[in-house]
Design an enzyme around this catalytic site. Structure first.
Site, PDB file in Angstrom:
ATOM      1  N   THR A   1     -33.993  23.763  -7.312  1.00 28.41           N
ATOM      2  CA  THR A   1     -32.461  23.230  -7.012  1.00 28.41           C
ATOM      3  C   THR A   1     -31.922  24.354  -6.632  1.00 28.41           C
ATOM      4  O   THR A   1     -30.782  24.361  -6.033  1.00 28.41           O
ATOM      5  CB  THR A   1     -31.862  22.899  -8.265  1.00 28.41           C
ATOM      6  OG1 THR A   1     -32.369  24.086  -9.459  1.00 28.41           O
ATOM      7  CG2 THR A   1     -32.527  21.684  -8.947  1.00 28.41           C
TER       8      THR A   1
ATOM      9  N   THR B   1     -47.722  32.478  -4.271  1.00 28.94           N
ATOM     10  CA  THR B   1     -48.152  31.854  -2.956  1.00 28.94           C
ATOM     11  C   THR B   1     -47.932  33.093  -2.200  1.00 28.94           C
ATOM     12  O   THR B   1     -46.954  33.886  -1.986  1.00 28.94           O
ATOM     13  CB  THR B   1     -47.153  30.856  -2.292  1.00 28.94           C
ATOM     14  OG1 THR B   1     -47.213  29.649  -3.143  1.00 28.94           O
ATOM     15  CG2 THR B   1     -47.281  30.451  -0.994  1.00 28.94           C
TER      16      THR B   1
END
Length: 408
Positions: A408, A195
């Site tokens: 997580t 990204t």
């Protein structure tokens, strides 16, 4: 026309608020744990703008909203960016949320709605917590201080380890003109516009169409030539804003200082591209590949990107192993017509292959040079006069660890 390189100077500690008319802010609103996650860039006046977007067929809601703004007005006055949530693959609600961010930004900063761009980066497929976003936008107070620009650069990060900023000064019509940029990007980097987000500010006087042409061309030589893991993202974009407050004559392709501006813009984009490649997830080394003597620039760039994107090359560099066979193999996989008998390869300026013959080199010297943080691979094709470069990073055990545990 010769580029006036002497009239371009890197500004140490410069930032996106160094060009006249720009302010910025970055703050923590709770999208991420104990880190800044919302930022804005604001211009005193409606600024000419240009943008380049991801070619991923899945395009995130904020990107669609920004496209709408820029297509409608061809000017921007504010950019709002959140990290920690990509607002991608979130359905019609996600698109509505992105449009609401635009409305909230326009109301808060007192500008036209279509003068606002929106960007998001983070986990895909999770709805934006709009209650947090609404309260957060209401707290944004941009300032022209460098520390606030640095806060913005922190607020747009995800798995990045470092902020990415650069700034240059140039002379246009005998007047000082500034151009600066900020970026984020670490994983999912293999742009055709990964990204990856980048925002460029300048006080140059340049209109949308001209700026768009320059940005599109330079993106192909810089941001589109970096690769970390071969994945492209749903949210990538590069946005440039030009306030025009340097008060020069309008810059266009006929302007005497056109190539000076283009060179400065290229330096900003190249600096940021290299910083992104160097900060690849788990990376320990920047890899630069230069291909020289190609028949076309596109072929040179294709080969360079093929090499720097090879997992086998990346792991060899991480292991400080001069396995140039992986480099020549990547060249052959590029689908570019080559002559194997004329290829030369140097690794850290040490010749390893010439005219299809392996070269003798000192293993000890090579090992020492491969311990450096920046690794340069040069490939000489001897087929023409064109060149091309690409940037990437090594592939480490840490990369797997980071991406195995991302949510997580």
């Amino acid at each position: 026309m010769m580029i006036k390189i002497a009239s371009i100077t890197k500004v140490e500690n410069g930032s996106i608020v160094t060009p006249k008319g720009f302010s910025a802010i970055g703050t923590a609103i709770g999208l991420k744990k104990e880190k800044k996650d919302l930022g804005a860039i604001v211009c005193d006046v409606p600024a000419s703008c240009a943008a380049v977007y991801t070619t991923n067929q899945i395009q995130a809601a904020p990107l669609q909203v920004t496209k709408d703004s820029i297509t409608t007005e061809r000017k921007l006055q504010a950019i709002i960016v959140n990290s920690g949530n990509a607002n991608a693959c979130t359905g019609m609600k996600g698109l509505q949320d992105a449009y609401e961010m635009r409305v909230l930004g326009a109301e808060h900063f007192g500008v036209k709605e279509n003068y606002v761009a929106v960007a998001s980066t983070g986990v895909i497929g999770v709805p934006l917590p709009m209650d947090i976003i609404r309260k957060g936008i209401a707290t944004l107070i941009p300032a022209k201080e460098e520390n606030e620009a640095h806060s913005f650069s922190e607020a747009i990060l995800t798995t990045d380890l470092i902020t990415k900023e650069t700034c240059y000064e140039m002379s246009i019509d005998g007047k000082k003109v500034m151009i600066a940029g900020v970026a984020k990007g670490s994983g999912m980097i293999h742009p055709n516009m990964a990204t990856m987000l980048s925002f460029i500010t300048t006080d140059a006087h340049i209109e949308h169409d001209v700026l768009q042409t320059a940005l599109s061309q330079i993106t192909n030589h810089t941001f589109n030539q970096i690769t970390v893991d071969g994945d492209t993202s749903t949210n990538d974009m590069v946005i440039a804003m030009a306030s025009g407050l340097s008060e020069t004559k309008p810059i266009n392709m006929e302007h005497a200082d056109w190539e000076t501006f283009v060179f400065a813009l290229q330096k900003v984009c190249e600096d940021l591209a290299k910083k992104i490649a160097q900060d690849g997830e788990g990376a320990t080394k920047l890899i630069e590949v230069n291909v020289l003597g190609a028949q076309t620039n596109e072929e040179a760039k294709k080969i360079a990107k093929q090499i720097v994107g090879s997992s086998l090359v990346k792991t060899a560099i991480h292991g400080e192993d001069p396995n140039w066979g992986r480099i020549i193999s990547s060249i052959g996989q590029s689908e570019v017509a080559i002559n194997p008998n004329t290829i030369e390869i140097t690794l850290q300026s040490i010749a390893v292959l010439k005219n299809s013959e392996p070269q003798t080199f000192s293993e000890e010297e090579m090992k020492e040079r491969l311990q450096e943080d920046e690794i340069v691979i040069n490939v000489y094709l001897h087929l023409g006069e064109e060149t091309g470069s690409a940037w990437g990073c090594d592939l480490s055990y840490e990369y797997v660890k980071i991406n195995a545990c991302y949510r997580t």
